[in-house]
Design a protein around this motif. Sequence first.
Motif, PDB file in Angstrom:
ATOM      1  N   ALA A   1       1.258  -1.418   0.034  1.00 50.04           N
ATOM      2  CA  ALA A   1      -0.072  -0.105  -0.019  1.00 50.04           C
ATOM      3  C   ALA A   1       0.479   1.181  -0.204  1.00 50.04           C
TER       4      ALA A   1
ATOM      5  N   SER B   1       1.213   4.442  -2.262  1.00 49.13           N
ATOM      6  CA  SER B   1       0.636   5.227  -3.389  1.00 49.13           C
ATOM      7  C   SER B   1       2.018   5.897  -3.259  1.00 49.13           C
TER       8      SER B   1
ATOM      9  N   TYR C   1       1.577   5.711  -7.327  1.00 47.93           N
ATOM     10  CA  TYR C   1       0.349   6.076  -8.299  1.00 47.93           C
ATOM     11  C   TYR C   1       0.956   7.814  -7.986  1.00 47.93           C
ATOM     12  N   LEU C   2       1.750   8.662  -6.853  1.00 48.06           N
ATOM     13  CA  LEU C   2       1.807   9.974  -6.680  1.00 48.06           C
ATOM     14  C   LEU C   2       2.557  10.414  -7.854  1.00 48.06           C
TER      15      LEU C   2
ATOM     16  N   ALA D   1       0.944  10.545 -11.450  1.00 49.08           N
ATOM     17  CA  ALA D   1      -0.417  11.689 -11.535  1.00 49.08           C
ATOM     18  C   ALA D   1       0.992  12.562 -11.859  1.00 49.08           C
TER      19      ALA D   1
ATOM     20  N   LYS E   1      -6.733   7.218 -13.079  1.00 49.09           N
ATOM     21  CA  LYS E   1      -7.105   8.216 -11.153  1.00 49.09           C
ATOM     22  C   LYS E   1      -6.135   7.545 -10.347  1.00 49.09           C
ATOM     23  N   ALA E   2      -4.736   7.674 -10.766  1.00 47.38           N
ATOM     24  CA  ALA E   2      -3.493   7.730 -10.235  1.00 47.38           C
ATOM     25  C   ALA E   2      -3.493   8.970  -8.897  1.00 47.38           C
ATOM     26  N   ARG E   3      -3.551   9.762  -8.811  1.00 46.79           N
ATOM     27  CA  ARG E   3      -3.727  10.759  -7.769  1.00 46.79           C
ATOM     28  C   ARG E   3      -4.650  10.448  -6.925  1.00 46.79           C
TER      29      ARG E   3
ATOM     30  N   ALA F   1      -5.887   7.243  -6.915  1.00 48.45           N
ATOM     31  CA  ALA F   1      -5.334   6.204  -5.819  1.00 48.45           C
ATOM     32  C   ALA F   1      -4.209   6.127  -5.070  1.00 48.45           C
ATOM     33  N   SER F   2      -3.537   7.701  -5.384  1.00 49.38           N
ATOM     34  CA  SER F   2      -1.957   7.689  -4.306  1.00 49.38           C
ATOM     35  C   SER F   2      -2.971   7.791  -3.142  1.00 49.38           C
ATOM     36  N   LEU F   3      -4.387   8.435  -3.229  1.00 44.39           N
ATOM     37  CA  LEU F   3      -4.513   9.240  -1.790  1.00 44.39           C
ATOM     38  C   LEU F   3      -5.351   7.753  -1.034  1.00 44.39           C
TER      39      LEU F   3
ATOM     40  N   TYR G   1      -4.203   4.324  -1.704  1.00 39.72           N
ATOM     41  CA  TYR G   1      -3.288   3.256  -1.146  1.00 39.72           C
ATOM     42  C   TYR G   1      -2.494   4.126   0.345  1.00 39.72           C
ATOM     43  N   LEU G   2      -2.015   5.334   0.507  1.00 39.98           N
ATOM     44  CA  LEU G   2      -2.166   6.061   1.974  1.00 39.98           C
ATOM     45  C   LEU G   2      -2.674   5.330   2.828  1.00 39.98           C
TER      46      LEU G   2
END
Lengths: 313, 313, 313, 313
Positions: free
Chosen positions: B170, B174, B177-178, B181, C169-171, C173-175, C177-178
């Motif tokens: 996870a 994260s 993916y950031l 983004a 979805k990247a941003r 998804a980042s949120l 997963y965090l």
Amino acid sequence: MLSPLDPIALQRLLDQVAADAPSHFGEGKVADYIPALAEVPPDGFGIAICDVQGNVYSAGDGGKAFSIQSISKVINLVIAMQRLEEDDIWTRVGREPSGQAFNSIVQLEVEKGVPRNPFINAGAVLITDILVSRIMSIHWVLREQARRLAGNPDINFDARVARSEMDHKARNASLAYLMKAYGNLQGNVDEVLDLYFHGCALAMSCVDVARAFAFLANRGVSPLDGSVVLAPHKNRQLNALLLTCGLYDAAGDFAWRVGLPGKSGVGGGIVAIVPGQMSICVWSPRLDTYGNSVAGLRALETLVNGLGVAPLG
Amino acid sequence: MLSPLDPIALQRLLDQVAADAPSHFGEGKVADYIPALAEVPPDGFGIAICDVQGNVYSAGDGGKAFSIQSISKVINLVIAMQRLEEDDIWTRVGREPSGQAFNSIVQLEVEKGVPRNPFINAGAVLITDILVSRIMSIHWVLREQARRLAGNPDINFDARVARSEMDHKARNASLAYLMKAYGNLQGNVDEVLDLYFHGCALAMSCVDVARAFAFLANRGVSPLDGSVVLAPHKNRQLNALLLTCGLYDAAGDFAWRVGLPGKSGVGGGIVAIVPGQMSICVWSPRLDTYGNSVAGLRALETLVNGLGVAPLG
Amino acid sequence: MLSPLDPIALQRLLDQVAADAPSHFGEGKVADYIPALAEVPPDGFGIAICDVQGNVYSAGDGGKAFSIQSISKVINLVIAMQRLEEDDIWTRVGREPSGQAFNSIVQLEVEKGVPRNPFINAGAVLITDILVSRIMSIHWVLREQARRLAGNPDINFDARVARSEMDHKARNASLAYLMKAYGNLQGNVDEVLDLYFHGCALAMSCVDVARAFAFLANRGVSPLDGSVVLAPHKNRQLNALLLTCGLYDAAGDFAWRVGLPGKSGVGGGIVAIVPGQMSICVWSPRLDTYGNSVAGLRALETLVNGLGVAPLG
Amino acid sequence: MLSPLDPIALQRLLDQVAADAPSHFGEGKVADYIPALAEVPPDGFGIAICDVQGNVYSAGDGGKAFSIQSISKVINLVIAMQRLEEDDIWTRVGREPSGQAFNSIVQLEVEKGVPRNPFINAGAVLITDILVSRIMSIHWVLREQARRLAGNPDINFDARVARSEMDHKARNASLAYLMKAYGNLQGNVDEVLDLYFHGCALAMSCVDVARAFAFLANRGVSPLDGSVVLAPHKNRQLNALLLTCGLYDAAGDFAWRVGLPGKSGVGGGIVAIVPGQMSICVWSPRLDTYGNSVAGLRALETLVNGLGVAPLG
């Protein structure tokens, strides 16, 4: 592995570096946050080397005095490391690189008033606070330290620069009061800043600076008079700190390009240490966006490659 | 300046360090963020040295395989530095220490998806992204690199560890993916993480690791087979990066105490480089709060003092 | 104090607001982070009002469907508030304004995976996670909720928009997963995002939205069918949350200018509530730098001043 | 919808609230950051209401003076809004909630010296800076404003509190110097803080405060003497700001629970506004972790529910 340097070749290399410097005079700009610094003619260049036998080589304006600014943080720290216990220092200031460009005050709040290291402004102010509270006549002690290390009794504070710094103290005062709010800074803020700015306002030449820090290349012993400035293990620790934290947010890049312990100041000076061999000081007033001398950094890269000095392999 | 090491004295020093290690077995705790690591018996200790002639010395569990975890970041970076242009790498990842303990993702957002350096997780994932997109059969290439550097054809991925890491992806997902983004990470996140976790899951012993990184002490040339792993200037740059960024938020403290380029992993391994002399690998699973092996750090301090190796003077 | 509104005067005011809207068509730009939204013609404008008797007034493109995007966060939260205990929701998401423009992920890390409120993306994703884990056939429930609230059985997901969101979805998804790394988000990230993006992709007109949220102006009772959507105290709480947190980083400015509970979406819609009197929905696709509809905000200011509605005095 | 309040019922409600207050006396602790506040007996409670006809009701220690602390920020802002142009104020301070608990100084640096709103310390200090530079005899003007609004010529500064605040100015001085470093704060820091601390040191009772802010419930007109304090649209704007930003990092929670514009101070006072109806002031010295009065918040919740006042529906 390291052959003794040929004095003639070394002087020739310095002369060449000095001759190349003007090609970078178009880049960067002179520090302008205080008027006294903004008035410095932007296009000078000086360089000096002091080897571990105490021999000095210089070129360009290597003998011309400039405002050492943050290089004074090393002098302050040396005084603290000489006279105080480890716990008096390192419980109140860290030894880690500071990381973010905007972090001086952000980090200080997140980490509750304990600055990351003694070379960011907050950490240097904190070291000054320690000196003020522990050492009598500390202004005098500081100037004597600079004079003795450099072997030059004429070194002095530039009173006009010190006053100008105090007139523009707002950011450093903000840092100091934040550390005071957390109980880490203990003295009177204006007194602490007065000492801090006097250190910044020391006027020294490249020759002075190279001589003053030659002990760092010589396991803590001054090659000028053979006196022990720092015990060998403290000397190594200080070099480590200079390597990881000496150039603010460009410390990693400096390590990558130059690979030496070093410290820069917004007056345009940079000092670098080749352990076991020599100290080097360059000066040129135009700064890059990180506050480091543009022509100075280029000169150090050229010099290091030319000399083939590489403590990191 | 450096006398050739006496093999008998060196072996005796290692034996002594290994004998002292159990006195630190009460401190720290084994990494527990993935089950496969949490199961490792906490109280082992191993150490190995490979000098620039290729001689290997070891003590304790120096021959026992452990999960190298973040030490694999160095292998990944070496592959990138061997095969790609500088601009392919350093426009997408920085070379500065990361500074704050909580910064992995904070800094990544502030700095718009460009990680600070290749040794924090975000930067290592980004290097993996570069490798995935540029190099065919990269899983195979990575394993071959580890095998060839260490001269051990039996080195392999621990599939169970790799799978366990993926199950607990996870935080790294994260970060990935950031960066995606912001357009910096370009590949498929799960593919990139799969390679990243396979690197972390390489099982190597202290002897393997010391042999694999001996080239860093030897100006880029493997003492095992004489092959050039990195050109000298790249080798020096990588050592500089290891010194300023190799131990996360404890890089400054490691430089202060040990004064060598190094890299740690949460599997309990630490590798350190004495330029011109040797590489050292220690292993012990209990970690301090920074994620570095407690007994490993102590052993390195003792060893460095005992050997008197001090590239920073 | 509030006289019953004159239907003719009200319609005239709406027509005038719609006629003035084109004067703002040069300002701002259409959301372009997903292709499906970027294709919307930029210069439309619609407006609709639903009073607490259920009377509807509209002007311009008030009947034209648009992508409600973040306005769906209110629908999700209403479902959660209807069906779950307070502790199931508010132990996992806060109720405070989020403050900084760049904070979505910074704050989430500093506050260990607990999003500030249900209207920033992280908080809305978390609410979706709660719904996914607790409610069967939640996609169907969500669509039915939108249909029933608006009294329009033709409301549907725009499948192309939902797919386009998932492709980018990247941003989010980042949120997600965090939050998963901190153990706050519990479901499968892709499943949670699928529901979240379907909510965003609901296609509704200004008339639909005004009718759907009229209950918020009517102490929780739908003026369409007299059903209780939320108990009065929950209804007041939701309005409070919309006032303090409904417009991201411009919530304070919206309260200052318009003084009403509200929620905006990057599809260009904004819904605002006049407690005791009416709900209002405006739509125009060009957004300001905060992601709020430029012409929509202007229209709301004009309307509020024209109607003299001022719950805050 | 709102029936005229029955004076007897209202008084009975206040008496009951005051009688219930001691049940919360065990919770929270008195502000101790300055000695003069730490000495206040912790277990008092007072309450007062002033309706839009100017009738006053009170209970408990409603007539006892306390240090209004941050409630003075509203008085300062009212002076600024009365006498200065919008641009003189709102180009130098924002109108958004501040978000993070630790943000005072972090946010100030990220946003380059522009505080988020006039109710966080930095913003309030900045408003004071504006007043100092623009208004003659501002200490006198401030005290007269407090006296005139409350209709009580005996209101005064508590000189001992003001001095004690100045003696512990470090954190506020840090904020002030940071804003000065960015050029936003223009005056002399100590002068600005002196006025700021004098405002904080105003000693007023619940009755005084309720009367002083009754104009906010009355569209800007003082019910005491019929004078216009603020134009109606400015009055509404100020209420909006109080609702989104009045209780620091607990503003969202206060809106959720109480649903009214309000402002708290670390002296234990809280003022809340029911637009169109009344102002309310409660006081009790023990504070929660956000710096808001524990018993005061409970009393307001009870009162709001008992009165059924709900501008947000």
